[in-house]
Design an enzyme around this catalytic site. Structure first.
Site, PDB file in Angstrom:
ATOM      1  N   TYR A   1      13.704 -67.687 -72.713  1.00  0.00           N
ATOM      2  CA  TYR A   1      14.943 -67.071 -73.203  1.00  0.00           C
ATOM      3  C   TYR A   1      16.113 -67.302 -72.263  1.00  0.00           C
ATOM      4  O   TYR A   1      17.246 -67.505 -72.687  1.00  0.00           O
ATOM      5  CB  TYR A   1      14.751 -65.558 -73.341  1.00  0.00           C
ATOM      6  CG  TYR A   1      13.987 -65.107 -74.550  1.00  0.00           C
ATOM      7  CD1 TYR A   1      14.471 -65.351 -75.829  1.00  0.00           C
ATOM      8  CD2 TYR A   1      12.789 -64.407 -74.430  1.00  0.00           C
ATOM      9  CE1 TYR A   1      13.782 -64.923 -76.953  1.00  0.00           C
ATOM     10  CE2 TYR A   1      12.093 -63.974 -75.542  1.00  0.00           C
ATOM     11  CZ  TYR A   1      12.586 -64.230 -76.807  1.00  0.00           C
ATOM     12  OH  TYR A   1      11.899 -63.810 -77.906  1.00  0.00           O
TER      13      TYR A   1
ATOM     14  N   SER B   1      11.589 -73.342 -79.270  1.00  0.00           N
ATOM     15  CA  SER B   1      12.269 -72.176 -78.717  1.00  0.00           C
ATOM     16  C   SER B   1      11.352 -70.965 -78.779  1.00  0.00           C
ATOM     17  O   SER B   1      10.423 -70.896 -79.585  1.00  0.00           O
ATOM     18  CB  SER B   1      13.545 -71.873 -79.509  1.00  0.00           C
ATOM     19  OG  SER B   1      13.236 -71.256 -80.753  1.00  0.00           O
ATOM     20  N   ASP B   2      11.626 -69.996 -77.929  1.00  0.00           N
ATOM     21  CA  ASP B   2      11.055 -68.678 -78.127  1.00  0.00           C
ATOM     22  C   ASP B   2      11.759 -68.057 -79.329  1.00  0.00           C
ATOM     23  O   ASP B   2      12.764 -68.593 -79.828  1.00  0.00           O
ATOM     24  CB  ASP B   2      11.237 -67.834 -76.866  1.00  0.00           C
ATOM     25  CG  ASP B   2      10.184 -66.739 -76.747  1.00  0.00           C
ATOM     26  OD1 ASP B   2       9.619 -66.314 -77.775  1.00  0.00           O
ATOM     27  OD2 ASP B   2       9.924 -66.296 -75.614  1.00  0.00           O
ATOM     28  N   TRP B   3      11.258 -66.924 -79.796  1.00  0.00           N
ATOM     29  CA  TRP B   3      11.774 -66.333 -81.036  1.00  0.00           C
ATOM     30  C   TRP B   3      13.197 -65.814 -80.838  1.00  0.00           C
ATOM     31  O   TRP B   3      13.454 -65.006 -79.942  1.00  0.00           O
ATOM     32  CB  TRP B   3      10.824 -65.233 -81.497  1.00  0.00           C
ATOM     33  CG  TRP B   3       9.745 -65.714 -82.430  1.00  0.00           C
ATOM     34  CD1 TRP B   3       9.423 -65.162 -83.643  1.00  0.00           C
ATOM     35  CD2 TRP B   3       8.873 -66.842 -82.258  1.00  0.00           C
ATOM     36  NE1 TRP B   3       8.401 -65.880 -84.227  1.00  0.00           N
ATOM     37  CE2 TRP B   3       8.046 -66.917 -83.401  1.00  0.00           C
ATOM     38  CE3 TRP B   3       8.708 -67.799 -81.277  1.00  0.00           C
ATOM     39  CZ2 TRP B   3       7.079 -67.904 -83.578  1.00  0.00           C
ATOM     40  CZ3 TRP B   3       7.738 -68.788 -81.435  1.00  0.00           C
ATOM     41  CH2 TRP B   3       6.957 -68.830 -82.567  1.00  0.00           C
TER      42      TRP B   3
ATOM     43  N   ALA C   1      15.715 -67.459 -79.713  1.00  0.00           N
ATOM     44  CA  ALA C   1      16.216 -67.874 -78.400  1.00  0.00           C
ATOM     45  C   ALA C   1      17.160 -69.061 -78.462  1.00  0.00           C
ATOM     46  O   ALA C   1      17.532 -69.594 -77.423  1.00  0.00           O
ATOM     47  CB  ALA C   1      15.048 -68.206 -77.473  1.00  0.00           C
TER      48      ALA C   1
END
Length: 837
Positions: free
Chosen positions: A198, A229-231, A233
């Site tokens: 993030y 990507s992270d959620w 992010a």
């Protein structure tokens, strides 16, 4: 499908339309990416995490096999065992029809307050990377993909979406600690995916940081898998594409139509879209063996359970064992006091995306009753409560308007405020919606009402609480509101999911046993939809009957006084250690400290069993007063029996700490630099003020640790002798080769972790006194001697990151090699600079 029948999805790139290629670059649900049916290109489904593959639904109730937390896995120091675990994780992923497992997590244990440390391995990059690589290999040998996370520097949860790690990727700190973990991972495995973090590094979000993704990860290291990507992010459309981020999750907030528009106006070339889409097609090629799309299910497996227990037992660390208080005899009858709520309601995992609902829980109390002599007397005292939030009001004490157990819930739109849109009976006074609302419910511009009758079992000052996302009022028997808030809760979607303490309001009410109380909760929907993330809409009525801490401690103290040995189960739970927030301190909860002092004072012999993912600060007088300390970690669904087997000696403890346990928070080298802080300019920043001196690498560490990195006792003793070290500088791959004899000098079979450390005797820059460079775990019978060989690339063993030359550098000179307390100096005669994996 046989190997000869395999398709090449990558070969279909030229047949995809631009819109179809763009569609592959974002998720379409929380855990899936789109398919392209006309070309037979399947979706990709991901599953969290290596500690237990959860079902797709965020609030899904399906159980799954629950393995120990990652700190426990790290404490095994066992590459072979973790690879076997990876194979079991792959089977669990198949049960959830997932093609990619999101994990393992290899962020560094920089600070003992980081909420997510329990799902990471260690403070050491080599241990983190090599053990993670073993799990990745085990998963991927079964045809399922693994996606380690989070690249890079997500070692704090506080404001993780915003903070900037103020370090150049070419600083020694990042290269030798944080990026090094990823190098070790990629030296030992080839994961199909890597998830970006993030946070920002050097002013750029990790998902749009070209220097990290394209230059280092793909360029210098040659990584060929996808990056995702992270959620929630991603923060822009063009920069992540340019940086090399292949997949945006979970939805196309910045891609989809926005990305198509950028291509059409020339800000992104279609060739760049092709590069990203090709990676997503290659991912499907690498996971073809598990492209089933079946109904999710949970299955009990004896083999899975055996490995879960073996992992838990292998990771348990014996920290103190004065006067051989352990192991407990299984043949001689004696009186045992089992104290603490975790003995009968054990903690199995931390909180957040690495948590799961276990298929079952083994209670240590039951395990001890099975393992100890049948003539032993085992009695239990629950001890003090350990919790941050009030539990949901129990269904057994609730009555709906129809007389059934539970609560009535009605939903109203403002357009028809007196006519319910929907009324339902719920077994629990708990409503949970995230983004997807009840059909026809207007958000904003709606409300819900929960009504039930609560009957206490005892008389006393009980706690009634509410956790709500909107403005609310709570009344009891129609009187004035007991609790109220006139605005919506000031929380993000992430805080809503992971930190419910921020939603909770409490009141203490004098209530009478057996008397019914009518409870009514009215809550408004949130005033506006959350931008960029799903909007939370939730309400819960919570209740807890009064319990006197003083009385609980007195009961435990009395039981200890009548017993031969007292086992106190304490520590933290997922309410303390979780994704989404950091701890504020290292200390054990105060009530537990009071309990331990009382039991140790009254009992003949006391053993503390700690549940936690992070180091816990234990007061000096408590550590001195107890005879034994056992670190159980968060041990998964088989943890109860694993703890019992270690306490009774059926398993000889072989766990070794993967992280230093500091005496106090002030002893941790990161103490003044953690967590993120907002500066005068409004920017949120983390400084790595301790530099390379993370954990055991810091100066003067011996005086500041309670139990050092690598520490762990056994029920036997090991001796080291005959260290031989050879430096081979010639040849295609120069190596440092060590040979040492290890002997089991006791009367029990045992496993020893053999660790190789290297330190520069003289150096042009400050370097840690010693750094871990290789390890292995060996099994030795009583009296058995084995010669252990450890070999490591000489460049990896002796180099530091040269910020001036922007490369790794091996200096000529003397190096100290240490194995098992045996030391020898060697000389390196060639200076080498290098920069590759």
């Amino acid at each position: 499908m046989t190997p000869n029948d395999k398709k090449s999805y990558a070969a279909l790139l030229s047949e995809l339309t631009l819109q179809e290629k763009i569609s592959l670059l974002s998720g379409n649900t929380f855990n899936t990416t789109p398919s392209v049916p006309r070309l037979g290109i399947p979706q990709i489904k991901v599953g969290d995490s290596i500690n237990g593959i959860r079902p797709s639904a965020i609030d899904g109730g399906m159980a799954t096999a629950c393995f120990p937390s990652t700190t426990c896995l790290a404490s095994t120091w066992d590459v072979e065992l973790l690879e076997r675990m990876g194979a079991e994780i792959a089977q669990q992923a198949r049960l959830k029809s997932a093609q990619v497992v999101l994990g393992p997590t290899i962020n560094i244990h920089r600070d003992p307050r980081s909420g997510r440390n329990f799902e990471c391995f260690s403070e050491d990059p080599l241990l983190s990377g090599q053990l993670a690589g073993a799990i990745v290999n085990g998963i991927q040998k079964q045809g399922v993909g693994a996606c380690p996370k989070h690249f890079v520097c997500n070692d704090s949860e506080t404001m993780r979406h915003f903070y900037n790690v103020n370090e150049s990727p070419n600083s020694r700190t990042l290269r030798e600690i944080y990026l090094a973990a990823w190098q070790h991972l990629l030296r030992t495995s080839d994961p199909v995916g890597i998830m970006t973090a993030y946070n920002k590094v050097n002013g750029l979000f990790c998902g749009e940081n070209k220097e990290l993704i394209s230059d280092i990860l793909r360029g210098t290291w040659g990584y060929q898998g996808i990056t995702m990507s992270d959620w929630f992010a991603t923060h822009s459309t063009v920069p992540p594409i340019k940086a090399g981020l292949d997949l945006e999750m979970p939805f196309p907030f910045f891609r989809g139509g926005k990305l198509l528009k950028e291509v059409k106006v020339g800000n992104v070339a279609e060739a760049e879209i092709d590069q990203r889409a090709l990676k997503m097609l290659e991912l499907r090629d690498r996971t073809q063996a598990c492209h089933q799309n079946e109904e999710e299910r949970s299955e009990l497996s004896d083999e899975t359970n055996r490995i879960a227990r073996e992992l838990a037992a292998a990771g348990i660390v014996l920290l103190k064992n004065d006067n051989n208080v352990l192991p407990l005899s299984t043949t001689t009858p004696f009186k045992v006091a089992v104290i603490g709520e975790f003995a009968y309601d054990p903690v199995v995992t931390g909180g957040g995306s690495a948590s799961c609902k276990p298929q079952y829980k083994q209670r240590p109390l039951d395990a001890l009753q099975t393992l100890l002599s049948p003539d032993s007397t085992i009695r239990h005292s629950p001890g003090v409560r350990t919790r941050c939030i009030i539990p949901v009001a129990p269904t057994t004490q609730l009555t709906s308007s129809s007389g059934h157990p539970g609560a009535d819930v009605s939903y109203f739109n403002d357009s028809a405020p007196s006519t319910p849109l929907l009324t339902e009976l719920l077994p629990s006074p708990h409503v949970f919606m995230l983004g997807a609302f009840k059909p026809g419910l207007s958000v904003p511009s709606s409300r819900l009402e929960i009504t039930t009758t609560l009957t206490p079992l005892s008389t006393g000052p009980h706690i009634l609480a509410v956790r709500c996302t909107g403005a609310f009022t709570l009344t009891v028997d129609g009187a004035e509101p007991v609790l109220a808030r006139d605005t919506q809760a000031d929380v993000t979607t992430e805080q809503f999911l992971f930190n419910p303490t921020l939603l909770e309001s409490r009141a203490t009410l004098d209530m009478t046993a057996g008397q019914p109380y009518k409870i009514h909760l009215a809550m408004r929907s949130r005033e506006a939809l959350t931008l960029g993330e799903p909007t939370p809409y939730a309400a819960t009525i919570c209740f807890e009957e009064f319990a006197s801490e003083l009385a609980a401690i007195a009961d435990a103290e009395a039981l200890a006084a009548e017993s031969d040995v007292s086992l106190v189960f304490c520590g933290r739970s997922d309410q303390y250690e979780s994704e989404g927030f950091d701890l504020e301190e290292m200390a054990l909860p105060r009530a537990q400290v009071d309990l331990l002092r009382a039991v140790a004072r009254a009992g003949k012999r006391t053993v503390v069993v700690l549940y936690c993912g992070n180091p816990i600060e234990l007061p000096e007088d408590v550590v001195g007063a107890v005879e034994g300390v056992v670190l159980a970690h968060f041990p998964g669904q088989e943890g109860g029996m694993a703890v019992g087997e270690v306490l009774t000696g059926k398993v000889n403890p072989s766990g070794r700490l993967g992280t230093s346990w500091w005496r106090t928070l002030g002893d941790a080298p990161s103490e003044g630099w953690f967590p993120a802080k907002r500066g005068e300019d409004g920017e949120v920043e983390i400084r790595y003020g301790e530099g390379v001196g993370v954990g055991y690498r810091s100066d003067g560490v011996e005086k500041r640790v309670r139990w050092p990195f690598g520490f762990g006792l056994s029920y036997t003793e090991f001796g080291y002798h005959g260290l031989k070290v050879v430096v081979e500088e010639e040849g295609e791959k120069p190596v440092l080769r060590c040979q040492i004899g290890v002997t089991n000098m006791g009367e029990r079979e045992g496993k020893e972790v053999v660790r190789l450390y290297v330190g520069a005797v003289e150096a042009a820059v400050w370097r840690p006194e010693r750094e871990l460079k290789a390890f292995t775990k060996v099994l030795l019978q009583p009296g058995e001697r084995k010669v252990v060989e450890l070999e490591v690339d000489l460049k990896v063993a002796c180099s530091y990151w040269d910020e001036t030359g922007i490369a790794w550098k091996t200096e000529m000179g003397r190096y100290r090699v240490e194995v098992g307390g045996c030391r020898e100096e060697v000389v390196v005669t060639k200076e080498v600079s290098w920069n590759h994996l």
